[in-house]
Enzyme design. Structure first.
Site, PDB file in Angstrom:
ATOM      1  N   GLU A   5       0.966  -1.336   0.011  1.00 25.05           N
ATOM      2  CA  GLU A   5      -0.011  -0.037  -0.078  1.00 25.05           C
ATOM      3  C   GLU A   5       0.873   1.327  -0.284  1.00 25.05           C
ATOM      4  O   GLU A   5       0.457   2.247  -0.618  1.00 25.05           O
ATOM      5  CB  GLU A   5      -0.832  -0.107   1.151  1.00 25.05           C
ATOM      6  CG  GLU A   5      -1.906  -1.075   1.163  1.00 25.05           C
ATOM      7  CD  GLU A   5      -3.157  -0.733   0.113  1.00 25.05           C
ATOM      8  OE1 GLU A   5      -3.246   0.247  -0.372  1.00 25.05           O
ATOM      9  OE2 GLU A   5      -3.795  -1.791  -0.289  1.00 25.05           O
TER      10      GLU A   5
ATOM     11  N   GLU B 129       0.399   3.801  -3.296  1.00 27.90           N
ATOM     12  CA  GLU B 129      -0.306   4.914  -2.781  1.00 27.90           C
ATOM     13  C   GLU B 129       0.642   5.916  -2.898  1.00 27.90           C
ATOM     14  O   GLU B 129       0.318   7.243  -3.296  1.00 27.90           O
ATOM     15  CB  GLU B 129      -1.014   4.918  -1.677  1.00 27.90           C
ATOM     16  CG  GLU B 129      -2.305   3.998  -1.543  1.00 27.90           C
ATOM     17  CD  GLU B 129      -3.325   4.120  -0.308  1.00 27.90           C
ATOM     18  OE1 GLU B 129      -2.955   4.783   0.482  1.00 27.90           O
ATOM     19  OE2 GLU B 129      -4.539   3.621  -0.562  1.00 27.90           O
TER      20      GLU B 129
ATOM     21  N   GLU C 279      -7.584  -0.389 -10.034  1.00 32.43           N
ATOM     22  CA  GLU C 279      -8.241   0.424 -11.125  1.00 32.43           C
ATOM     23  C   GLU C 279      -9.358   1.261 -10.614  1.00 32.43           C
ATOM     24  O   GLU C 279      -9.626   2.310 -11.372  1.00 32.43           O
ATOM     25  CB  GLU C 279      -8.713  -0.538 -12.171  1.00 32.43           C
ATOM     26  CG  GLU C 279      -9.632  -1.564 -11.477  1.00 32.43           C
ATOM     27  CD  GLU C 279     -10.375  -2.402 -12.756  1.00 32.43           C
ATOM     28  OE1 GLU C 279      -9.784  -2.339 -13.736  1.00 32.43           O
ATOM     29  OE2 GLU C 279     -11.518  -3.002 -12.391  1.00 32.43           O
TER      30      GLU C 279
END
Lengths: 182, 182
Positions: free
Chosen positions: A92, A96, A140
């Site tokens: 993550e 991100e 997505e």
């Protein structure tokens, strides 16, 4: 050990989604009466407190449909089945923020809403990040914007209710305490 | 303002319970694609950091069916429709602990799980409590046990994963920071 334990009489699964499962349990209470408990099953999640070399905190801004607004949070995401939390945390962070690290320290784990949900968040800390040479794709249906802020800037965003969630509020206190005690 | 906003195409309400509502929203993403969002609607909640005259922290132990175990938390409860958070906070403090106060200070408010739920917790602080002359009844399906602990004792319970939820973890950091900075 488990004071006031409630025995399950029956479980009715109402909905099985991609992220949450909703079930209603009929239970026997400690006094012998019965009641219903509305329960959300969730795979759990991770979050990362990441500091850059300049001592700035790494945040992402994203739209939260549940709140119908965008807020600024520390990087986070839900666990995939069978995935170790520290693997999810690294993934993550990379997806991100575009940063990676080889040093993640578990700070704590907490249930976000024990009254109705079993979501457990594992919170990690790193002050050893470096930019990825090659960016990793987000999911997505995920859109986030990186923000790097000082603790003071972040505290202002919290006052403005732009930082507004439990894990990020905890992270700010953690960093404040860390700064004032080291 | 609302970066990456997701427009609602359709809302399917799956379940309306006493505490949570589950709905699945179909949304248009910022790139024009569509997706689904599983969303929990919750009335919101309050929690109270309360210190006794001896400087002990007031906790309650209760069984949490979602976790299938009992944990130790600061007093808390969900908002009733139309009820002001500070009224709920006082009511929950009285019902769960037998203490009352005429001084509640709002510390902060945070969303517990912005990824899927709109639950907002309002967190209050008081160090001005006195025992109620007449106890107030708990809800009929609620069983809690009062515990008064020092910060050090509470931190040990957190290490033992007996204190294990977001609002209480935040409360302990808040008190630690308060103690070290005043």
């Amino acid at each position: 050990m488990n004071k006031f334990e409630e025995k399950t009489i029956d479980t009715e699964v109402i909905y099985k989604g991609k992220i949450v499962q909703l079930q209603v349990d009929s239970v026997t209470l400690p006094d012998g009466q019965t009641s219903k408990r509305e329960l959300i099953k969730h795979p759990g999640a991770v979050a990362v407190i990441a500091l850059t070399d300049e001592g700035k905190i790494v945040f992402v801004e994203q739209y939260r449909k549940a709140l119908e607004k965008s807020i600024v949070e520390i990087p986070a995401g839900k666990l995939e089945t069978g995935e170790k939390p520290e693997i999810t945390a690294l993934r993550e962070l990379e997806e991100e923020t575009g940063y990676t690290t080889d040093q993640l320290k578990l700070v704590t784990s907490f249930y976000t809403s024990p009254g109705f949900a079993d979501e457990l968040v594992h919170l990690y800390f790193t002050d050893q990040v470096k930019p990825l040479e090659q960016k990793v794709d987000l999911d997505e249906d995920e859109f986030v914007e990186l923000q790097e802020l000082t603790l003071q800037e972040a505290e202002q965003l919290a006052l403005d209710q732009k930082i507004h969630d439990a894990k990020t509020a905890f992270a700010l206190l953690y960093l404040k305490l860390r700064g004032e005690t080291r």
